[in-house]
Design a protein around this motif. Structure first.
Motif, PDB file in Angstrom:
ATOM      1  N   PHE A  19     -11.054  -7.230 -15.309  1.00 18.30           N
ATOM      2  CA  PHE A  19     -10.229  -6.133 -14.811  1.00 18.30           C
ATOM      3  C   PHE A  19      -9.204  -5.792 -15.885  1.00 18.30           C
ATOM      4  CE2 PHE A  19      -6.233  -5.084 -12.359  1.00 18.30           C
ATOM      5  CZ  PHE A  19      -6.572  -3.756 -12.161  1.00 18.30           C
ATOM      6  N   THR A  20      -9.242  -4.550 -16.372  1.00 17.83           N
ATOM      7  CA  THR A  20      -8.365  -4.199 -17.492  1.00 17.83           C
ATOM      8  C   THR A  20      -7.563  -2.920 -17.292  1.00 17.83           C
ATOM      9  OG1 THR A  20     -10.141  -2.961 -18.599  1.00 17.83           O
ATOM     10  CG2 THR A  20      -9.921  -5.315 -19.147  1.00 17.83           C
ATOM     11  N   ASP A  21      -7.872  -2.128 -16.275  1.00 16.82           N
ATOM     12  CA  ASP A  21      -7.240  -0.810 -16.161  1.00 16.82           C
ATOM     13  C   ASP A  21      -6.744  -0.585 -14.736  1.00 16.82           C
ATOM     14  OD1 ASP A  21      -6.499   1.850 -16.169  1.00 16.82           O
ATOM     15  OD2 ASP A  21      -8.142   2.481 -17.463  1.00 16.82           O
ATOM     16  N   SER A  22      -5.424  -0.637 -14.547  1.00 13.60           N
ATOM     17  CA  SER A  22      -4.865  -0.492 -13.201  1.00 13.60           C
ATOM     18  C   SER A  22      -4.995   0.927 -12.666  1.00 13.60           C
ATOM     19  CB  SER A  22      -3.390  -0.901 -13.200  1.00 13.60           C
ATOM     20  OG  SER A  22      -2.629  -0.045 -14.034  1.00 13.60           O
ATOM     21  N   LYS A  23      -5.162   1.913 -13.550  1.00 10.44           N
ATOM     22  CA  LYS A  23      -5.217   3.307 -13.098  1.00 10.44           C
ATOM     23  C   LYS A  23      -6.392   3.544 -12.157  1.00 10.44           C
ATOM     24  CE  LYS A  23      -2.902   5.235 -17.168  1.00 10.44           C
ATOM     25  NZ  LYS A  23      -3.012   6.128 -18.350  1.00 10.44           N
ATOM     26  N   ILE A  24      -7.476   2.827 -12.385  1.00 12.63           N
ATOM     27  CA  ILE A  24      -8.649   2.974 -11.522  1.00 12.63           C
ATOM     28  C   ILE A  24      -8.282   2.620 -10.086  1.00 12.63           C
ATOM     29  CG2 ILE A  24     -11.008   2.180 -11.103  1.00 12.63           C
ATOM     30  CD1 ILE A  24     -11.057   1.373 -14.119  1.00 12.63           C
ATOM     31  N   VAL A  25      -7.591   1.507  -9.939  1.00 16.76           N
ATOM     32  CA  VAL A  25      -7.200   1.046  -8.606  1.00 16.76           C
ATOM     33  C   VAL A  25      -6.077   1.912  -8.047  1.00 16.76           C
ATOM     34  CG1 VAL A  25      -6.276  -0.909  -7.307  1.00 16.76           C
ATOM     35  CG2 VAL A  25      -7.942  -1.300  -9.133  1.00 16.76           C
ATOM     36  N   GLU A  26      -5.164   2.331  -8.903  1.00 17.05           N
ATOM     37  CA  GLU A  26      -4.054   3.166  -8.441  1.00 17.05           C
ATOM     38  C   GLU A  26      -4.550   4.474  -7.826  1.00 17.05           C
ATOM     39  OE1 GLU A  26      -1.897   3.327 -12.053  1.00 17.05           O
ATOM     40  OE2 GLU A  26      -0.764   1.478 -11.670  1.00 17.05           O
ATOM     41  N   GLU A  27      -5.652   5.005  -8.355  1.00 15.11           N
ATOM     42  CA  GLU A  27      -6.232   6.217  -7.771  1.00 15.11           C
ATOM     43  C   GLU A  27      -6.707   5.954  -6.340  1.00 15.11           C
ATOM     44  OE1 GLU A  27      -6.468   9.361  -8.906  1.00 15.11           O
ATOM     45  OE2 GLU A  27      -5.233   8.751 -10.615  1.00 15.11           O
ATOM     46  N   LEU A  28      -7.250   4.776  -6.110  1.00 16.80           N
ATOM     47  CA  LEU A  28      -7.686   4.419  -4.756  1.00 16.80           C
ATOM     48  C   LEU A  28      -6.487   4.255  -3.833  1.00 16.80           C
ATOM     49  CD1 LEU A  28     -10.424   1.764  -5.681  1.00 16.80           C
ATOM     50  CD2 LEU A  28     -10.769   4.180  -5.125  1.00 16.80           C
ATOM     51  N   LEU A  29      -5.423   3.664  -4.353  1.00 19.29           N
ATOM     52  CA  LEU A  29      -4.221   3.475  -3.542  1.00 19.29           C
ATOM     53  C   LEU A  29      -3.599   4.812  -3.155  1.00 19.29           C
ATOM     54  CD1 LEU A  29      -2.651   0.479  -5.500  1.00 19.29           C
ATOM     55  CD2 LEU A  29      -3.713   0.392  -3.239  1.00 19.29           C
ATOM     56  N   LEU A  30      -3.700   5.798  -4.038  1.00 18.41           N
ATOM     57  CA  LEU A  30      -3.166   7.122  -3.728  1.00 18.41           C
ATOM     58  C   LEU A  30      -3.903   7.773  -2.561  1.00 18.41           C
ATOM     59  CD1 LEU A  30      -2.519   8.596  -7.299  1.00 18.41           C
ATOM     60  CD2 LEU A  30      -0.808   7.899  -5.608  1.00 18.41           C
ATOM     61  N   LYS A  31      -5.125   7.321  -2.313  1.00 20.78           N
ATOM     62  CA  LYS A  31      -5.887   7.819  -1.164  1.00 20.78           C
ATOM     63  C   LYS A  31      -5.529   7.086   0.128  1.00 20.78           C
ATOM     64  CE  LYS A  31     -10.070   9.511  -3.484  1.00 20.78           C
ATOM     65  NZ  LYS A  31     -11.557   9.466  -3.465  1.00 20.78           N
ATOM     66  N   GLY A  32      -4.563   6.179   0.043  1.00 23.23           N
ATOM     67  CA  GLY A  32      -4.170   5.417   1.220  1.00 23.23           C
ATOM     68  C   GLY A  32      -5.064   4.230   1.502  1.00 23.23           C
ATOM     69  N   CYS A  33      -5.856   3.833   0.513  1.00 21.05           N
ATOM     70  CA  CYS A  33      -6.781   2.715   0.715  1.00 21.05           C
ATOM     71  C   CYS A  33      -6.038   1.378   0.685  1.00 21.05           C
ATOM     72  CB  CYS A  33      -7.858   2.714  -0.371  1.00 21.05           C
ATOM     73  SG  CYS A  33      -8.923   4.175  -0.342  1.00 21.05           S
ATOM     74  N   ASN A  34      -6.543   0.434   1.450  1.00 27.88           N
ATOM     75  CA  ASN A  34      -6.099  -0.958   1.377  1.00 27.88           C
ATOM     76  C   ASN A  34      -7.164  -1.738   0.617  1.00 27.88           C
ATOM     77  OD1 ASN A  34      -3.665  -0.847   3.099  1.00 27.88           O
ATOM     78  ND2 ASN A  34      -5.139  -0.266   4.674  1.00 27.88           N
ATOM     79  N   ILE A  35      -6.729  -2.560  -0.333  1.00 28.93           N
ATOM     80  CA  ILE A  35      -7.674  -3.165  -1.270  1.00 28.93           C
ATOM     81  C   ILE A  35      -7.526  -4.680  -1.300  1.00 28.93           C
ATOM     82  CG2 ILE A  35      -8.405  -3.251  -3.691  1.00 28.93           C
ATOM     83  CD1 ILE A  35      -7.284  -0.407  -3.990  1.00 28.93           C
ATOM     84  N   GLU A  36      -8.656  -5.354  -1.286  1.00 29.62           N
ATOM     85  CA  GLU A  36      -8.716  -6.779  -1.593  1.00 29.62           C
ATOM     86  C   GLU A  36      -9.476  -6.912  -2.906  1.00 29.62           C
ATOM     87  OE1 GLU A  36     -10.322  -8.916   1.733  1.00 29.62           O
ATOM     88  OE2 GLU A  36      -8.541  -8.568   2.975  1.00 29.62           O
ATOM     89  N   LEU A  37      -8.823  -7.498  -3.902  1.00 22.85           N
ATOM     90  CA  LEU A  37      -9.365  -7.559  -5.258  1.00 22.85           C
ATOM     91  C   LEU A  37      -9.459  -9.010  -5.715  1.00 22.85           C
ATOM     92  CD1 LEU A  37     -10.106  -6.347  -8.071  1.00 22.85           C
ATOM     93  CD2 LEU A  37      -7.638  -6.183  -8.516  1.00 22.85           C
ATOM     94  N   ILE A  38     -10.642  -9.386  -6.199  1.00 28.84           N
ATOM     95  CA  ILE A  38     -10.846 -10.717  -6.780  1.00 28.84           C
ATOM     96  C   ILE A  38     -11.244 -10.542  -8.241  1.00 28.84           C
ATOM     97  CG2 ILE A  38     -11.974 -12.956  -6.540  1.00 28.84           C
ATOM     98  CD1 ILE A  38     -12.974 -12.037  -3.782  1.00 28.84           C
ATOM     99  N   VAL A  39     -10.558 -11.247  -9.133  1.00 34.48           N
ATOM    100  CA  VAL A  39     -10.868 -11.172 -10.559  1.00 34.48           C
ATOM    101  C   VAL A  39     -10.977 -12.587 -11.121  1.00 34.48           C
ATOM    102  CG1 VAL A  39      -9.646  -8.979 -10.810  1.00 34.48           C
ATOM    103  CG2 VAL A  39      -8.435 -11.125 -11.267  1.00 34.48           C
ATOM    104  N   ARG A  40     -11.447 -12.654 -12.360  1.00 36.76           N
ATOM    105  CA  ARG A  40     -11.404 -13.927 -13.085  1.00 36.76           C
ATOM    106  C   ARG A  40     -10.275 -13.865 -14.099  1.00 36.76           C
ATOM    107  NH1 ARG A  40     -13.190 -16.724 -17.718  1.00 36.76           N
ATOM    108  NH2 ARG A  40     -14.303 -14.989 -18.697  1.00 36.76           N
ATOM    109  N   LEU A  41      -9.441 -14.883 -14.121  1.00 32.99           N
ATOM    110  CA  LEU A  41      -8.396 -14.973 -15.133  1.00 32.99           C
ATOM    111  C   LEU A  41      -9.012 -15.516 -16.413  1.00 32.99           C
ATOM    112  CD1 LEU A  41      -5.246 -16.263 -13.216  1.00 32.99           C
ATOM    113  CD2 LEU A  41      -6.056 -13.926 -13.576  1.00 32.99           C
TER     114      LEU A  41
END
Length: 423
Positions: free
Chosen positions: A36-58
Motif C-alpha cells: 500500500f503506497t498511495d493514500s489518495k486511492i483510499v481517500e477517494e473512497l472515503l469521500l464517497k462515505g465508505c467505511n473501510i477495513e484495510l489489511i496491509v503488510r508492513l
C-alpha cells in the motif's frame, strides 16, 4: 458473472475503473493488499462515505506516509501482518462485487502495471468465499496503532534507499514489531504467550468499540454542546449521553434484543435520542461531572507531577469518580469507608502512584500499559480491575480515547454495533 481487468490501454480495462464503478456511496469496503503506497486511492473512497477495513503488510514498499494519512480517520480501520508470505490482493465492495488478482493497492498497481484482476458479483460462489477469507485475515491481523506505525516509519526510512537490504528490513520489523502472520503461513514459529495474545485481542476489541463510539461522536458533533464548559472533553459528554440512553431505552437486557447493523434508521434513532438528551435535565452530568468529578480527577491524575504530589485521600477521592470502582462499595460491608480502608491496606501509596503514572502518562502503546495494570505484578493493584483501568483511561488521556465499559458497550450494541460487551 465475471469481468477481467488488466490495465490495458487497448482494452481500457483499468483496475481504477473497477474501483470507480463498484464503490457505491456509503459502501462497506474490505481490502487485503500486501503493498500500500498511495493514500489518495483510499481517500477517494472515503469521500464517497465508505467505511473501510484495510489489511496491509508492513514491509517495503508499503508506505508509512500513506498509512499516517489515514490512521486517524474514523471511517477506516487498519490492521497488518509482517510476514512476507502475506501477499493477497482482495477488494470487496459492499455486498455486491469483489476484485481478486494481482494488483496491489498502489497507484501503478491500479493504473499502469500489467495486472490480472477478476471481478465477480455476489451471485458467484467465489464472492462468498472471498468474504469469508477476508474475515479470516481480519480476525488474525494485528491492529495498526500509532506506536507501531512510528516504529515502522523509523525502520522504513532507515532502509528505503538500500534495496539490497530488504531482507534485513523484514527481520528488523519482525524483531521490533513482532511476527504477525495469517495462520496458514506460520512455519514452525514460536507460540505466542498469554501477554501477546491478550494485548492483540484487546487491541482488536478496542478498535471495534472505538470506531463504534466515533460514529456516535460524529453525529453528536452536529448538535450543540450540553455544557458551556469547553474544558469538558466531548467524549465525556457523549459518554454521559450513552448513560442516559442506557437508563431510558437500553435498560435491563433490551440492548441485546436489537438487530445488529448500523444503518439510516439507527442514525435517525441516535439523532432523536440526542435531541431528547439535550433537552433533559441530567443532574449527574450537569452538576456532578462538569462541576465536580472532572475537575477533581484532572487535578489529581492530570499530570505526573500532580500524581507525585497527591496524598492517599486525594487519590481515593479521584478513584471514587470512576463508576465501576465506586460501585464496589456495594460488595464491601460498611460501604465506601470499608472499601477505602481495604484498598489502602492492600496497596502501598508509592505503588499506586507508580502504577497511575505508568498507565496515564507512560510511554508506549496504551493497551500494553493497560495490560500492565491488569496483569503485571509490578503495576497491578489489588481491587482495581479491568473495568476500572478502562474507565480511568477514558477520563484521562490526550488521544481522545473514549470511556469503554459495560454501560457504553451495551448501548453501542443497542444501536446495532457488533461490539464486545463488557460486564
Amino acid at each position: 458473472m465475471c469481468k477481467l481487468y488488466t490495465n490495458s490501454s487497448l482494452r481500457k480495462d483499468f483496475v481504477l475503473s473497477a474501483f470507480n464503478i463498484n464503490a457505491k456511496n456509503n459502501d462497506d469496503i474490505y481490502i487485503a493488499s500486501a503493498f500500500f503506497t498511495d493514500s489518495k486511492i483510499v481517500e477517494e473512497l472515503l469521500l464517497k462515505g465508505c467505511n473501510i477495513e484495510l489489511i496491509v503488510r508492513l514491509g517495503f514498499p508499503t508506505s508509512p506516509h500513506a498509512l499516517k494519512a489515514l490512521i486517524k480517520n474514523n471511517s477506516i480501520n487498519i490492521r497488518f501482518y509482517t510476514s512476507n508470505s502475506f501477499h493477497p490482493k482482495l477488494y470487496i465492495f459492499g455486498n455486491h462485487h469483489a476484485l481478486i488478482g494481482s494488483a496491489n493497492l498502489t497507484y501503478t498497481g491500479i493504473t499502469s502495471n500489467q495486472e490480472v484482476m477478476i471481478e465477480v458479483d455476489s451471485e458467484n460462489e467465489v464472492f462468498e468465499d472471498s468474504t469469508f477469507l477476508f474475515k479470516q485475515y481480519w480476525d488474525e491481523a494485528q491492529v495498526l496503532t500509532v506506536d507501531v506505525l512510528k516504529k515502522y516509519e523509523i525502520i522504513y526510512n532507515k532502509n528505503k534507499e538500500i534495496l539490497n537490504s530488504l531482507r534485513k528490513m523484514d527481520s528488523d520489523i519482525i524483531e521490533k514489531i513482532g511476527s504477525h502472520n495469517f495462520n496458514n503461513i506460520n512455519h514452525g514459529e514460536k507460540t505466542k504467550g498469554f501477554q501477546d495474545k491478550y494485548i492483540e485481542n484487546y487491541q482488536r476489541d478496542y478498535q471495534i468499540s472505538k470506531q463504534a463510539f466515533s460514529k456516535i461522536l460524529d453525529i453528536y458533533n452536529d448538535f450543540p454542546r450540553k455544557t458551556e464548559n469547553t474544558e469538558i472533553p466531548l467524549r465525556l459528554e457523549v459518554d454521559s449521553f450513552l448513560s442516559y440512553v442506557r437508563e431510558e431505552y437500553a435498560y435491563t437486557e433490551i440492548w441485546s434484543e436489537t438487530e445488529l447493523g448500523w444503518n439510516e434508521s439507527k442514525i435517525q434513532l441516535v439523532k432523536k435520542h440526542i435531541s431528547e438528551w439535550l433537552n433533559t435535565d441530567w443532574y449527574h452530568f450537569d452538576d456532578i461531572i462538569v462541576n465536580k468529578n472532572y475537575p477533581l480527577i484532572q487535578r489529581i491524575f492530570g499530570s505526573e507531577i500532580s500524581i507525585k504530589e497527591a496524598g492517599y485521600d486525594d487519590i481515593m477521592d479521584a478513584f471514587l469518580v470512576i463508576h465501576s470502582f465506586e460501585n464496589r462499595f456495594r460488595f464491601s460491608k460498611g460501604g465506601i469507608e470499608t472499601l477505602i480502608r481495604n484498598f489502602k491496606e492492600a496497596n502501598e501509596l508509592d505503588k499506586v502512584k507508580r502504577s497511575m503514572t505508568h498507565l496515564l502518562h507512560g510511554k508506549g502503546d496504551i493497551v500494553v500499559r493497560m495490560y500492565d495494570l491488569i496483569y503485571n505484578p509490578y503495576y497491578k493493584l489489588h481491587s482495581f480491575g479491568r473495568s476500572n483501568v478502562q474507565e480511568l483511561v477514558g477520563w484521562i488521556n490526550n488521544l481522545d480515547y473514549p470511556v469503554i465499559n459495560g454501560r457504553t458497550s451495551k448501548v453501542l450494541r443497542y444501536y446495532g454495533f457488533d461490539v464486545p460487551v463488557y460486564n
